[in-house]
Design a protein around this motif. Structure first.
Motif, PDB file in Angstrom:
ATOM      1  N   PHE A  93       8.508   1.960 -11.883  1.00 10.67           N
ATOM      2  CA  PHE A  93       8.409   2.631 -10.468  1.00 10.67           C
ATOM      3  C   PHE A  93       9.943   2.113  -9.787  1.00 10.67           C
ATOM      4  CE2 PHE A  93       8.276   3.534  -6.223  1.00 10.67           C
ATOM      5  CZ  PHE A  93       7.374   4.524  -5.956  1.00 10.67           C
ATOM      6  N   THR A  94      10.776   2.702  -9.251  1.00  9.49           N
ATOM      7  CA  THR A  94      11.952   2.084  -8.531  1.00  9.49           C
ATOM      8  C   THR A  94      11.749   2.154  -6.779  1.00  9.49           C
ATOM      9  OG1 THR A  94      13.339   3.005 -10.341  1.00  9.49           O
ATOM     10  CG2 THR A  94      14.527   2.340  -8.259  1.00  9.49           C
ATOM     11  N   LEU A  95      12.312   1.126  -6.685  1.00  5.12           N
ATOM     12  CA  LEU A  95      12.079   0.946  -5.158  1.00  5.12           C
ATOM     13  C   LEU A  95      13.725   0.644  -4.553  1.00  5.12           C
ATOM     14  CD1 LEU A  95      10.621   0.241  -2.221  1.00  5.12           C
ATOM     15  CD2 LEU A  95      11.046  -2.207  -2.863  1.00  5.12           C
ATOM     16  N   VAL A  96      14.003   1.619  -3.447  1.00  7.54           N
ATOM     17  CA  VAL A  96      15.365   1.463  -2.931  1.00  7.54           C
ATOM     18  C   VAL A  96      15.278   0.822  -1.560  1.00  7.54           C
ATOM     19  CG1 VAL A  96      17.339   2.983  -2.035  1.00  7.54           C
ATOM     20  CG2 VAL A  96      16.005   3.643  -4.197  1.00  7.54           C
ATOM     21  N   PRO A  97      15.785  -0.603  -1.491  1.00 10.62           N
ATOM     22  CA  PRO A  97      15.851  -1.030  -0.271  1.00 10.62           C
ATOM     23  C   PRO A  97      16.554  -0.406   0.993  1.00 10.62           C
ATOM     24  CG  PRO A  97      16.414  -2.564  -1.959  1.00 10.62           C
ATOM     25  CD  PRO A  97      16.516  -1.333  -2.469  1.00 10.62           C
ATOM     26  N   GLY A 119       2.654  10.539  -7.118  1.00 12.68           N
ATOM     27  CA  GLY A 119       3.630  11.075  -8.356  1.00 12.68           C
ATOM     28  C   GLY A 119       5.223  10.743  -8.312  1.00 12.68           C
ATOM     29  N   LEU A 120       5.196  10.241  -7.407  1.00 12.19           N
ATOM     30  CA  LEU A 120       6.772   9.809  -6.957  1.00 12.19           C
ATOM     31  C   LEU A 120       7.238   8.699  -8.221  1.00 12.19           C
ATOM     32  CD1 LEU A 120       6.924   9.506  -3.249  1.00 12.19           C
ATOM     33  CD2 LEU A 120       8.115  11.102  -4.668  1.00 12.19           C
ATOM     34  N   ASP A 121       8.421   8.769  -8.535  1.00 13.75           N
ATOM     35  CA  ASP A 121       9.229   7.578  -9.432  1.00 13.75           C
ATOM     36  C   ASP A 121       9.954   6.704  -8.653  1.00 13.75           C
ATOM     37  OD1 ASP A 121       8.244   9.047 -11.879  1.00 13.75           O
ATOM     38  OD2 ASP A 121       9.340  10.736 -11.101  1.00 13.75           O
ATOM     39  N   VAL A 122      10.403   7.185  -7.546  1.00 12.47           N
ATOM     40  CA  VAL A 122      11.460   6.681  -6.728  1.00 12.47           C
ATOM     41  C   VAL A 122      11.337   6.503  -5.260  1.00 12.47           C
ATOM     42  CG1 VAL A 122      14.007   6.167  -6.077  1.00 12.47           C
ATOM     43  CG2 VAL A 122      13.438   6.734  -8.397  1.00 12.47           C
ATOM     44  N   GLU A 181       0.715  -1.184   0.012  1.00 13.84           N
ATOM     45  CA  GLU A 181       0.026  -0.173   0.000  1.00 13.84           C
ATOM     46  C   GLU A 181       0.866   1.235  -0.041  1.00 13.84           C
ATOM     47  OE1 GLU A 181      -3.592   2.312   0.229  1.00 13.84           O
ATOM     48  OE2 GLU A 181      -3.010   0.420  -0.531  1.00 13.84           O
ATOM     49  N   VAL A 182       2.082   1.294   0.812  1.00 12.31           N
ATOM     50  CA  VAL A 182       2.930   2.407   0.558  1.00 12.31           C
ATOM     51  C   VAL A 182       3.222   2.555  -0.677  1.00 12.31           C
ATOM     52  CG1 VAL A 182       5.215   3.373   1.452  1.00 12.31           C
ATOM     53  CG2 VAL A 182       3.630   1.964   3.284  1.00 12.31           C
ATOM     54  N   VAL A 183       3.807   1.466  -1.414  1.00 12.15           N
ATOM     55  CA  VAL A 183       4.176   1.811  -2.849  1.00 12.15           C
ATOM     56  C   VAL A 183       2.806   2.335  -3.688  1.00 12.15           C
ATOM     57  CG1 VAL A 183       4.855   0.286  -4.835  1.00 12.15           C
ATOM     58  CG2 VAL A 183       5.989  -0.129  -2.648  1.00 12.15           C
ATOM     59  N   ARG A 184       1.975   1.906  -3.589  1.00  6.20           N
ATOM     60  CA  ARG A 184       0.931   2.210  -4.495  1.00  6.20           C
ATOM     61  C   ARG A 184       0.616   3.662  -3.927  1.00  6.20           C
ATOM     62  NH1 ARG A 184      -4.228   3.876  -4.476  1.00  6.20           N
ATOM     63  NH2 ARG A 184      -4.283   3.798  -2.020  1.00  6.20           N
ATOM     64  N   ARG A 185       0.556   4.236  -2.959  1.00  3.99           N
ATOM     65  CA  ARG A 185       0.316   5.465  -2.432  1.00  3.99           C
ATOM     66  C   ARG A 185       1.392   6.364  -3.124  1.00  3.99           C
ATOM     67  NH1 ARG A 185      -3.456   7.272   1.140  1.00  3.99           N
ATOM     68  NH2 ARG A 185      -4.503   5.489   2.036  1.00  3.99           N
ATOM     69  N   ALA A 186       2.592   5.917  -3.131  1.00  2.00           N
ATOM     70  CA  ALA A 186       3.888   6.483  -3.637  1.00  2.00           C
ATOM     71  C   ALA A 186       3.538   6.880  -5.167  1.00  2.00           C
ATOM     72  CB  ALA A 186       5.298   5.952  -3.408  1.00  2.00           C
ATOM     73  N   ALA A 187       3.152   6.033  -5.616  1.00  2.00           N
ATOM     74  CA  ALA A 187       3.152   6.047  -7.284  1.00  2.00           C
ATOM     75  C   ALA A 187       1.810   6.999  -7.244  1.00  2.00           C
ATOM     76  CB  ALA A 187       2.470   4.649  -7.672  1.00  2.00           C
ATOM     77  N   GLU A 188       0.811   6.780  -6.546  1.00  2.00           N
ATOM     78  CA  GLU A 188      -0.216   7.687  -6.682  1.00  2.00           C
ATOM     79  C   GLU A 188      -0.010   9.218  -6.442  1.00  2.00           C
ATOM     80  OE1 GLU A 188      -3.730   7.804  -3.653  1.00  2.00           O
ATOM     81  OE2 GLU A 188      -4.657   6.780  -5.448  1.00  2.00           O
ATOM     82  N   HIS A 193      -0.354  11.017   5.720  1.00  2.00           N
ATOM     83  CA  HIS A 193       0.089  10.492   4.261  1.00  2.00           C
ATOM     84  C   HIS A 193       0.447  11.567   3.523  1.00  2.00           C
ATOM     85  CE1 HIS A 193      -2.255   6.910   4.777  1.00  2.00           C
ATOM     86  NE2 HIS A 193      -3.400   7.545   5.404  1.00  2.00           N
ATOM     87  N   ARG A 194       1.969  11.794   3.848  1.00  2.00           N
ATOM     88  CA  ARG A 194       2.699  12.658   3.035  1.00  2.00           C
ATOM     89  C   ARG A 194       3.644  12.433   2.207  1.00  2.00           C
ATOM     90  NH1 ARG A 194       5.512  14.872   9.101  1.00  2.00           N
ATOM     91  NH2 ARG A 194       7.107  13.296   9.006  1.00  2.00           N
ATOM     92  N   LEU A 195       3.660  11.207   1.740  1.00  2.00           N
ATOM     93  CA  LEU A 195       4.731  10.850   0.640  1.00  2.00           C
ATOM     94  C   LEU A 195       4.947  11.928  -0.411  1.00  2.00           C
ATOM     95  CD1 LEU A 195       3.484   7.168   0.076  1.00  2.00           C
ATOM     96  CD2 LEU A 195       5.846   8.069   1.073  1.00  2.00           C
ATOM     97  N   GLY A 196       6.064  12.294  -0.500  1.00  2.00           N
ATOM     98  CA  GLY A 196       6.476  13.340  -1.646  1.00  2.00           C
ATOM     99  C   GLY A 196       6.568  14.601  -1.241  1.00  2.00           C
TER     100      GLY A 196
END
Length: 296
Positions: A55-59, A29-32, A20-27, A268-271
């Protein structure tokens, strides 16, 4: 390219699962996005499986560190979590989290706060039985925000910040100290494991009376292999952000910007803060322990 290098999931003290974090990040407008749960990478596989195309994930992870008895947070990226010495330290940190959390619950109950251990474990997503470790591969880790949420549910605080301020912050009735890595040794271990690291929210640590990470310590960490400073953080004001950007420039470190999103707990402040692409490239260039994951 929009890049956020600090976010949490329910594997530690965020409120949403990694996917869900990844989904929200893409939503947003993030790319990484870097997933940096506390002292564990156990959410990375689930996040990677949910990546949208391109989309890119940085472990990564946020390491619990200490300097002269006070807390310092270190963001570690692209490390090899199987590195023997680092893996042993992470296991000790995670095991101590469970022991510490149980002790805090006992103190709260002795102070009249009706917090249940089973509920804290449920909020953290860990097994409630026994006194064993939490946060091993595939498990979550218990953090103070889980206890704070239980305090709110018990009616002893209006919200999570009040729970910290009244009950489980440093010096409060429910506070228990934790085991953590020495900050300088943490930098050295991350580098030995092929990773790169940045100081998290340096103006909002616990290492000085005003909360800032000591400049002398940052200089020592830079000599030990520190790669960046998270100057642009939601908790930093403009003056603080400018100061730490200047420190990073002087020490020839990457300047990072991140949301430090914890889901519902932080709105929910991603980005809301970002890292410039050239600073991101500079930060991760030395990494050999793992690679960013990009969905095709």
């Amino acid at each position: 390219m929009r890049i956020d290098l600090h976010a949490h999931s329910s594997v530690s003290d965020g409120t949403e699962p990694p996917a869900e974090v990844v989904r929200r990040a893409a939503e947003a407008g993030l790319d990484v996005l870097a997933l940096t749960d506390h002292d564990t990478v156990s959410g990375i596989a689930a996040a990677a499986a949910a990546l949208p195309a391109g989309f890119t994930l940085v472990p990564g992870m946020e390491l619990s560190c200490l300097h002269e008895g006070a807390g310092v947070h270190l963001l570690a990226y692209l490390l090899d979590p199987a590195h023997p010495e680092l893996a042993a330290e992470l296991r000790r940190i995670r095991d101590d989290r469970a022991i510490r959390a149980r002790s805090m619950v006992e103190r709260l109950r002795n102070a009249g706060v009706a917090v249940g251990w089973e509920r804290v474990c449920e909020l953290a997503g860990v097994p409630a039985g026994g006194d064993g470790p939490a946060g091993a591969a595939g498990e979550s880790v218990i953090g103070r925000p889980h206890i704070a949420r239980a305090i709110v549910e018990a009616g002893a605080a209006a919200d999570v910040p009040e729970a910290f301020d009244t009950w489980i912050g440093f010096g409060r009735p429910g506070y228990v100290a934790r085991y953590a890595l020495d900050a300088l040794r943490a930098v050295e271990l991350v580098r030995a494991a092929g990773g790169v690291c940045a100081v998290a929210h340096p103006a909002r640590g616990e290492a000085t009376p005003d909360g800032a990470v000591p400049l002398a310590l940052v200089e020592q960490m830079a000599e030990a292999g520190l790669g960046g400073i998270e100057a642009d953080h939601p908790a930093h004001d403009e003056e603080e952000a400018a100061f730490w950007r200047g420190v990073a420039k002087r020490l020839e470190l990457a300047v990072t910007g991140s949301s430090d999103d914890h889901g519902e707990l932080t709105g929910h402040r991603l980005g809301c803060r970002e890292t410039a692409p050239e600073e991101y490239a500079r930060l991760i260039r030395p990494a050999t322990g793992a690679a960013p994951i990009t969905a095709e």
